[in-house]
Write a protein that holds these residues in place. Structure first.
Motif, PDB file in Angstrom:
ATOM      1  N   ILE A 100      33.367 -46.974  14.677  1.00 33.91           N
ATOM      2  CA  ILE A 100      33.627 -46.752  13.252  1.00 33.91           C
ATOM      3  C   ILE A 100      33.178 -47.975  12.482  1.00 33.91           C
ATOM      4  CG2 ILE A 100      35.396 -46.386  11.513  1.00 33.91           C
ATOM      5  CD1 ILE A 100      34.888 -43.982  13.224  1.00 33.91           C
ATOM      6  N   LYS A 101      32.260 -47.826  11.563  1.00 31.38           N
ATOM      7  CA  LYS A 101      31.740 -48.947  10.789  1.00 31.38           C
ATOM      8  C   LYS A 101      32.092 -48.737   9.315  1.00 31.38           C
ATOM      9  CE  LYS A 101      27.574 -51.604   9.794  1.00 31.38           C
ATOM     10  NZ  LYS A 101      28.274 -52.876  10.123  1.00 31.38           N
ATOM     11  N   ILE A 102      32.859 -49.679   8.775  1.00 30.71           N
ATOM     12  CA  ILE A 102      33.270 -49.592   7.384  1.00 30.71           C
ATOM     13  C   ILE A 102      32.094 -50.051   6.518  1.00 30.71           C
ATOM     14  CG2 ILE A 102      34.963 -50.372   5.703  1.00 30.71           C
ATOM     15  CD1 ILE A 102      36.834 -50.990   8.048  1.00 30.71           C
ATOM     16  N   PRO A 103      31.775 -49.338   5.440  1.00 33.92           N
ATOM     17  CA  PRO A 103      30.643 -49.732   4.597  1.00 33.92           C
ATOM     18  C   PRO A 103      30.818 -51.148   4.060  1.00 33.92           C
ATOM     19  CG  PRO A 103      31.397 -47.534   4.031  1.00 33.92           C
ATOM     20  CD  PRO A 103      32.405 -48.105   4.978  1.00 33.92           C
ATOM     21  N   ASN A 104      29.686 -51.876   3.989  1.00 32.03           N
ATOM     22  CA  ASN A 104      29.703 -53.244   3.456  1.00 32.03           C
ATOM     23  C   ASN A 104      30.046 -53.222   1.977  1.00 32.03           C
ATOM     24  OD1 ASN A 104      28.965 -54.129   5.993  1.00 32.03           O
ATOM     25  ND2 ASN A 104      26.764 -54.181   5.497  1.00 32.03           N
ATOM     26  N   GLN A 126      31.527 -41.195   8.309  1.00 31.68           N
ATOM     27  CA  GLN A 126      31.059 -40.266   9.345  1.00 31.68           C
ATOM     28  C   GLN A 126      31.763 -38.903   9.252  1.00 31.68           C
ATOM     29  OE1 GLN A 126      31.477 -42.161  13.148  1.00 31.68           O
ATOM     30  NE2 GLN A 126      30.179 -43.916  12.604  1.00 31.68           N
ATOM     31  N   GLY A 127      31.992 -38.448   8.002  1.00 28.97           N
ATOM     32  CA  GLY A 127      32.582 -37.141   7.777  1.00 28.97           C
ATOM     33  C   GLY A 127      34.089 -37.106   7.862  1.00 28.97           C
ATOM     34  N   TYR A 128      34.723 -38.266   8.048  1.00 32.80           N
ATOM     35  CA  TYR A 128      36.184 -38.328   8.125  1.00 32.80           C
ATOM     36  C   TYR A 128      36.716 -39.090   6.924  1.00 32.80           C
ATOM     37  CZ  TYR A 128      35.417 -36.903  12.959  1.00 32.80           C
ATOM     38  OH  TYR A 128      35.022 -36.240  14.090  1.00 32.80           O
TER      39      TYR A 128
END
Length: 504
Positions: A100-104, A126-128
């Motif tokens: 899971i990568k949180i947007p910068n 990612q759709g969640y």
């Protein structure tokens, strides 16, 4: 729109508004409750994680290095640290394992966080769905902000729960509205059933003209019960008034009928004796002297006046008798009457009527072979009423008789070039004793002829059409339904191609 439908709509609208308010209140309460608790939980967990991220001096600069071994294990929370000096993003272990990568973040976002305006944010990764909490990392001694930690908490279960709640509330609301509408319709029908009984009873009374009937009601003495009692009382008063009116009207009809019968005999006797006296005086005048002759002439004029007035009274009595029969519901005997021979007879006898206008018999070919269902004597009387009126009010010009056909009806047209009438007078010309205008007052008459004519037309299921213009003349077209055609090859007369065939 019926009262039943309006009541049902009111019930449904009130229930719908109530359910909508309850549903929205419940939804927003749970929404606030869940997310408020979630924010508190995220804030508590993120604060513990942020306290374990210590800045260290590397090459003369403070660098954020999290103590990974001391980080607490959390469920559904993903962390990410961004250094503001190098904009380096450091993913904590949970984020690295799950991918899971949180947007910068951007400069605008950082400024908003530092101002304390953007602590929480709902985003999609990612759709969640995630709830992201931003925590500024501050150097303890210099109070400088070295970086920002992002804590992303998965709120997918909350979103699914609230979506399910919305669906349940919508379905329950629709089902409740349908049930309420059905129950409301049933209750409204049950509540208004006594009114339907009142309407049905009044309709039976109206159609049957039977004021003896009363509305039956066995329910409670509520508003509908009081309405029923009021209507029954009103019907009782109407019955009494109607009975008194019928008795008075019947007495009037009997009086007119009896008086007409009683007056006909003396009037006939007076007229007969006057005619006999006139003949005798004329014979005596031939053998008398000049002085006696002058006296006899004066006496003869007086006899003429008496005879004329007796004749006028006889006509009035006959007219009153006809109208009395009409009021009493007299049923004339009817049979198929061939129209052309009747018109030929009327055209011949009309030459003998007193007149100053020209008598024209136009095209009557449309009546050949046509039979109407009626009474020949009354049809003859009807046509002579219109012809006598036409000659009476036409001092010059002509009076013309034509026939025309339209569909299943045959029309008899009587046209004159007399004094005519104003259009405002047309609705009243068939009223009893009505004289159209002062100029007609100079002509003798009772004002009953057209009333009798209208009664005869109605008895034959016919109608009359009137066209008139002041000082230019009047045209009456009398329409009768065709009962039979003896000669199916009879030519149909056209209204605009009528040509005279006989002139008198």
């Amino acid at each position: 729109m019926s009262i039943r439908l309006r009541l049902t709509l009111w019930y449904t609208a009130i229930l719908s508004a109530t359910l909508l308010l309850l549903g929205l209140g419940l939804y927003f309460f749970l929404h606030y409750f869940y997310y408020d608790n979630l924010k508190s939980e995220i804030e508590q967990q993120a604060g513990g994680v942020a306290s374990r991220i210590k800045p260290q001096i590397v090459n003369g600069e403070f660098v954020l290095i999290p103590n990974i071994r001391d980080l607490p294990k959390t469920n559904n929370v993903f962390y990410q640290v961004t250094s503001l000096s190098t904009w380096q993003v450091i993913e904590l272990p949970d984020s690295e394992q799950t991918g899971i990568k949180i947007p910068n973040m951007t400069d605008e976002k950082v400024q908003c966080i530092l101002k304390g305006e953007c602590q929480f944010e709902r985003i999609s990764i990612q759709g969640y769905s995630f709830m992201v909490y931003y925590v500024p990392l501050v150097q303890q001694y210099t109070r400088n902000v070295l970086g920002i930690m992002q804590a992303a908490y998965s709120i997918e279960q909350y979103e699914n729960l609230l979506a399910l709640l919305r669906l349940i509330l919508t379905v329950i609301g629709l089902i409740s509205v349908l049930i309420a509408a059905s129950v409301g319709w049933f209750l409204a029908r049950k509540a208004l059933r006594p009114i339907e009984q009142v309407i049905a009873a009044t309709n039976r009374i109206e159609k049957g003209v039977d004021l003896d009937k009363r509305i039956e009601y066995t329910g409670p003495n509520d508003e509908i019960g009081e309405l029923t009692q009021t209507i029954n009382g009103m019907l009782g008063r109407l019955q009494n008034a109607y009975t008194e009116l019928e008795e008075a009207y019947g007495a009037q009809r009997r009086f007119v009928s009896d008086a007409s019968h009683e007056l006909r005999t003396p009037l006939t006797t007076i007229r007969g004796n006057m005619e006999l006296l006139e003949k005798m005086w004329k014979q005596t005048a031939l053998t008398s002297g000049e002085q006696d002759h002058a006296k006899m002439e004066m006496t003869l004029e007086a006899m003429h006046d008496i005879s004329g007035e007796a004749e006028r009274m006889s006509r009035l009595v006959n007219d009153l008798l006809s109208l009395a029969r009409a009021d009493a519901g007299f049923q004339m005997t009817k049979d198929k009457v061939e129209l052309q021979p009747l018109l030929d007879e009327i055209a011949r006898k009309a030459q003998l009527l007193p007149k100053t206008a020209e008598w024209i018999v136009g095209q009557t070919k449309a009546a050949e072979g046509i039979c109407v269902y009626g009474n020949e004597d009354y049809l003859r009387q009807l046509l002579f009423i219109f012809l006598e009126n036409a000659f009476k009010y036409t001092e010059q010009g002509y009076v013309r008789l034509d026939t025309l056909r339209h569909g299943g009806q045959i029309g008899i047209r009587i046209e004159d070039t007399g004094i005519g009438m104003d259009k405002s007078e047309i609705p009243h010309i068939f009223d009893r004793f009505y004289r159209a205008d002062p100029s007609r007052g100079r002509k003798s008459g009772t004002g009953l002829g057209l009333s009798i004519a209208k009664w005869i037309i109605d008895e034959h299921q016919g109608s009359v059409e009137v066209k008139t213009r002041k000082d230019e003349g009047t045209t009456f077209i009398i329409w009768f339904p065709i009962a039979a055609e003896l000669n199916r090859r009879a030519a149909q007369a056209e209204d605009h191609s009528l040509q005279p065939r006989n002139q008198v």
